[in-house]
Motif scaffolding. Structure first.
Motif, PDB file in Angstrom:
ATOM      1  N   ASN A   1       0.822  -1.225   0.000  1.00  0.00           N
ATOM      2  CA  ASN A   1       0.000   0.000   0.000  1.00  0.00           C
ATOM      3  C   ASN A   1       0.848   1.263   0.000  1.00  0.00           C
ATOM      4  O   ASN A   1       0.587   2.220   0.756  1.00  0.00           O
ATOM      5  CB  ASN A   1      -0.934   0.010   1.214  1.00  0.00           C
ATOM      6  CG  ASN A   1      -1.996  -1.050   1.151  1.00  0.00           C
ATOM      7  OD1 ASN A   1      -2.523  -1.344   0.080  1.00  0.00           O
ATOM      8  ND2 ASN A   1      -2.317  -1.641   2.288  1.00  0.00           N
ATOM      9  N   LEU A   2       1.867   1.277  -0.831  1.00  0.00           N
ATOM     10  CA  LEU A   2       2.752   2.431  -0.885  1.00  0.00           C
ATOM     11  C   LEU A   2       2.062   3.704  -1.367  1.00  0.00           C
ATOM     12  O   LEU A   2       2.419   4.796  -0.909  1.00  0.00           O
ATOM     13  CB  LEU A   2       3.966   2.110  -1.770  1.00  0.00           C
ATOM     14  CG  LEU A   2       4.904   1.040  -1.215  1.00  0.00           C
ATOM     15  CD1 LEU A   2       6.095   0.859  -2.137  1.00  0.00           C
ATOM     16  CD2 LEU A   2       5.364   1.389   0.185  1.00  0.00           C
TER      17      LEU A   2
ATOM     18  N   PHE B   1       0.676   5.088   1.719  1.00  0.00           N
ATOM     19  CA  PHE B   1       1.751   5.518   2.611  1.00  0.00           C
ATOM     20  C   PHE B   1       2.284   6.889   2.201  1.00  0.00           C
ATOM     21  O   PHE B   1       2.765   7.649   3.041  1.00  0.00           O
ATOM     22  CB  PHE B   1       2.868   4.482   2.603  1.00  0.00           C
ATOM     23  CG  PHE B   1       4.001   4.801   3.551  1.00  0.00           C
ATOM     24  CD1 PHE B   1       3.857   4.573   4.904  1.00  0.00           C
ATOM     25  CD2 PHE B   1       5.188   5.343   3.076  1.00  0.00           C
ATOM     26  CE1 PHE B   1       4.898   4.876   5.787  1.00  0.00           C
ATOM     27  CE2 PHE B   1       6.226   5.642   3.944  1.00  0.00           C
ATOM     28  CZ  PHE B   1       6.076   5.410   5.304  1.00  0.00           C
TER      29      PHE B   1
ATOM     30  N   TYR C   1       0.221   9.319   4.080  1.00  0.00           N
ATOM     31  CA  TYR C   1       0.044   9.003   5.496  1.00  0.00           C
ATOM     32  C   TYR C   1       0.435  10.204   6.368  1.00  0.00           C
ATOM     33  O   TYR C   1       1.391  10.926   6.069  1.00  0.00           O
ATOM     34  CB  TYR C   1       0.894   7.782   5.867  1.00  0.00           C
ATOM     35  CG  TYR C   1       0.702   7.299   7.282  1.00  0.00           C
ATOM     36  CD1 TYR C   1      -0.423   6.573   7.629  1.00  0.00           C
ATOM     37  CD2 TYR C   1       1.642   7.586   8.262  1.00  0.00           C
ATOM     38  CE1 TYR C   1      -0.606   6.122   8.927  1.00  0.00           C
ATOM     39  CE2 TYR C   1       1.475   7.137   9.563  1.00  0.00           C
ATOM     40  CZ  TYR C   1       0.343   6.413   9.886  1.00  0.00           C
ATOM     41  OH  TYR C   1       0.159   5.983  11.178  1.00  0.00           O
TER      42      TYR C   1
ATOM     43  N   ASP D   1      -4.796   8.130   8.391  1.00  0.00           N
ATOM     44  CA  ASP D   1      -4.156   6.826   8.250  1.00  0.00           C
ATOM     45  C   ASP D   1      -4.881   6.055   7.157  1.00  0.00           C
ATOM     46  O   ASP D   1      -5.728   6.600   6.444  1.00  0.00           O
ATOM     47  CB  ASP D   1      -4.142   6.068   9.580  1.00  0.00           C
ATOM     48  CG  ASP D   1      -5.534   5.938  10.177  1.00  0.00           C
ATOM     49  OD1 ASP D   1      -6.518   6.138   9.441  1.00  0.00           O
ATOM     50  OD2 ASP D   1      -5.656   5.636  11.379  1.00  0.00           O
ATOM     51  N   GLN D   2      -4.570   4.787   7.012  1.00  0.00           N
ATOM     52  CA  GLN D   2      -5.132   4.005   5.919  1.00  0.00           C
ATOM     53  C   GLN D   2      -6.649   3.857   6.042  1.00  0.00           C
ATOM     54  O   GLN D   2      -7.363   3.892   5.033  1.00  0.00           O
ATOM     55  CB  GLN D   2      -4.475   2.625   5.867  1.00  0.00           C
ATOM     56  CG  GLN D   2      -3.021   2.660   5.438  1.00  0.00           C
ATOM     57  CD  GLN D   2      -2.467   1.274   5.170  1.00  0.00           C
ATOM     58  OE1 GLN D   2      -3.207   0.302   5.089  1.00  0.00           O
ATOM     59  NE2 GLN D   2      -1.154   1.179   5.023  1.00  0.00           N
TER      60      GLN D   2
ATOM     61  N   CYS E   1      -4.732   5.098  -6.349  1.00  0.00           N
ATOM     62  CA  CYS E   1      -3.811   3.966  -6.164  1.00  0.00           C
ATOM     63  C   CYS E   1      -3.427   3.350  -7.506  1.00  0.00           C
ATOM     64  O   CYS E   1      -2.253   3.031  -7.741  1.00  0.00           O
ATOM     65  CB  CYS E   1      -4.454   2.925  -5.251  1.00  0.00           C
ATOM     66  SG  CYS E   1      -4.673   3.468  -3.541  1.00  0.00           S
TER      67      CYS E   1
END
Length: 461
Positions: free
Chosen positions: A30-31, A34, A37, A98-99, A112
């Motif tokens: 999940n870069l 990130f 983030y 956050d995620q 994504c």
């Protein structure tokens, strides 16, 4: 026999293996998420989730929290009747993304996929530059079809995404959409003219004459990018205006630190500088048009200095044409990478626009109406990933077009559809022009909007 066949097709195998590994790695870890983030967003108390991670960013002076600047208690002791204003509902809470928070945002899946495909494509273009793709290799053996296929897929994906995010309802003002449509039409008309070599007198591009379908297609791309870049450049200008504290609000929670300001300043200056490098009057200053530097040329320069004739220096000093061409491409690459580096500060300033709106309306009157700032905070949170696409798209487009312009003609080999395509020299120049065009549009729109902010014609609120 199998080993010889494997070595013969090693280039496409390297491209395929690298693409699959990168795509799997980016998706598994999940870069793309990130990358976003820990951005700080803001919500009102009635939108507070049931989580201990949420804390008030701005509270009363009597509070023990030290997260943000203090707000003076309102003076209710006056001749007028005490107001019914509730300061508790006027609090604002800071939330680190956050995620789990990012997954609930609109366009998160599009972001994504776009991030992954673009990164894989750029790595494939970079790998092709350093692989051995000799002149005698065919189209399949050289492996060039992999970066070309990935680049075509990435460009098509970004164009479709820009169509969706530009005309997304409630994501931007109606006037901004109208301006985007007008600039798109003007860009299309300009594209029809710029492909005529006799009319290209102020740009340093060598277009091969082309007519018919391909001229209309390239002009359409120029017009599309002219319309798509207006809204992202406007948001980038507002982020620069707010992040560098041009409004002099002196609020540390709204503006950014000195290092981030340095990045924003360097990004804006470099984009403008790169946009001017393909304008002929400026380009001629940097280029030495002499074929060789002889002592006779040196005497001409010295005589020009002695007589005070500075015009003789033009064409006798500077870089060689080949060196200047490489210099411009490196500057274009550096500006795109710096724009990606400034993505997070721009996003944070975009989220801080809602905080500024809340702060302004909180102190605008004795009984402030916070409905506008409440709606603004919701929209800024809801369309966060949409704005990410608008900030990430322009530098990615520049890198993709710049990478396509670096593919040389012999790498195509025996391309089966070469008779349906224009000459490779035309494709190379068009890719380089589109890379510069995206950078030029960003520099033009952002500079004009910053000028309007400077003259108090536009406001950030």
């Amino acid at each position: 026999m199998d080993l010889e066949l494997l070595l013969f097709y090693k280039n496409p195998l390297f491209h395929t293996i690298l693409s699959l590994i990168l795509a799997f790695t980016l998706s598994f870890f999940n870069l793309p998420l990130f990358f976003l983030y820990a951005l700080q967003t803001y919500i009102h108390p009635d939108s507070q989730p049931q989580s201990n991670a949420t804390r008030a960013a701005i509270r009363r002076p009597s509070s023990t929290a030290t997260d943000g600047p203090e707000i003076k208690r309102r003076n209710t002791k006056s001749k007028d009747k005490a107001s019914d204003f509730d300061e508790n509902n006027a609090q604002i809470f800071r939330l680190r993304l956050d995620q789990s928070h990012l997954r609930s945002r609109l366009y998160i899946d599009h972001y994504c996929v776009a991030f992954t495909v673009s990164f894989v494509t750029l790595c494939s273009l970079l790998l092709h530059k350093y692989l051995d793709s000799g002149k005698n290799r065919g189209f399949l053996e050289s492996g060039v079809f992999v970066p070309i296929l990935l680049s075509s897929l990435s460009l098509y994906m970004w164009v479709m995404l820009f169509v969706r995010v530009t005309f997304e309802r409630s994501a931007s003002r109606r006037s901004e959409k109208q301006f985007s449509a007008v600039f798109g039409v003007l860009g299309f008309l300009f594209g029809l003219l710029v492909l005529v070599p006799d009319l290209l007198v102020f740009l340093d591009f060598d277009f091969v004459p082309v007519d018919g379908f391909w001229r209309f297609f390239v002009a359409s791309l120029i017009g599309c990018f002219s319309g798509f870049m207006f809204i992202p450049a406007g948001r980038g200008a507002r982020s620069f205006w707010l992040g560098t504290d041009q409004i002099r609000c002196n609020l540390s929670m709204i503006t950014c630190g000195w290092f981030t300001r340095l990045i924003l300043y360097a990004n804006q200056i470099l984009v403008i500088f790169v946009a001017l490098l393909w304008i002929k009057p400026l380009a001629e200053i940097f280029v030495n048009t002499n074929n060789h530097r002889s002592s006779k040329g040196a005497s001409v320069i010295n005589s020009g200095l002695g007589n005070g004739n500075a015009d003789k220096l033009v064409g006798n000093m500077g870089l060689l044409p080949s060196e200047f061409s490489n210099f411009r491409q490196w500057c274009l690459l550096g500006s795109s990478l710096l724009q990606i580096l400034a993505l997070r500060p721009n996003l944070q300033m975009y989220l801080n626009e809602a905080l500024l709106s809340w702060y302004q309306r909180l102190h605008a009157s004795k009984v402030p109406d916070l409905d506008y700032s409440r709606a603004k905070m919701f929209l800024h949170n809801h369309f966060l990933c949409l704005v990410v696409l608008q900030f990430l798209g322009p530098p990615m487009l520049v890198l993709l077009f710049l990478g396509l312009s670096q593919i040389d003609g012999p790498s195509f080999g025996n391309f089966p559809l070469s008779n349906l395509l224009p000459s490779f020299a035309f494709i190379n120049q068009v890719a380089l022009f589109l890379a510069w065009w995206v950078c030029f549009l960003w520099a033009l729109f952002s500079s004009v909007i910053l000028t309007l902010h400077r003259h108090c014609i536009l406001y950030v609120s």
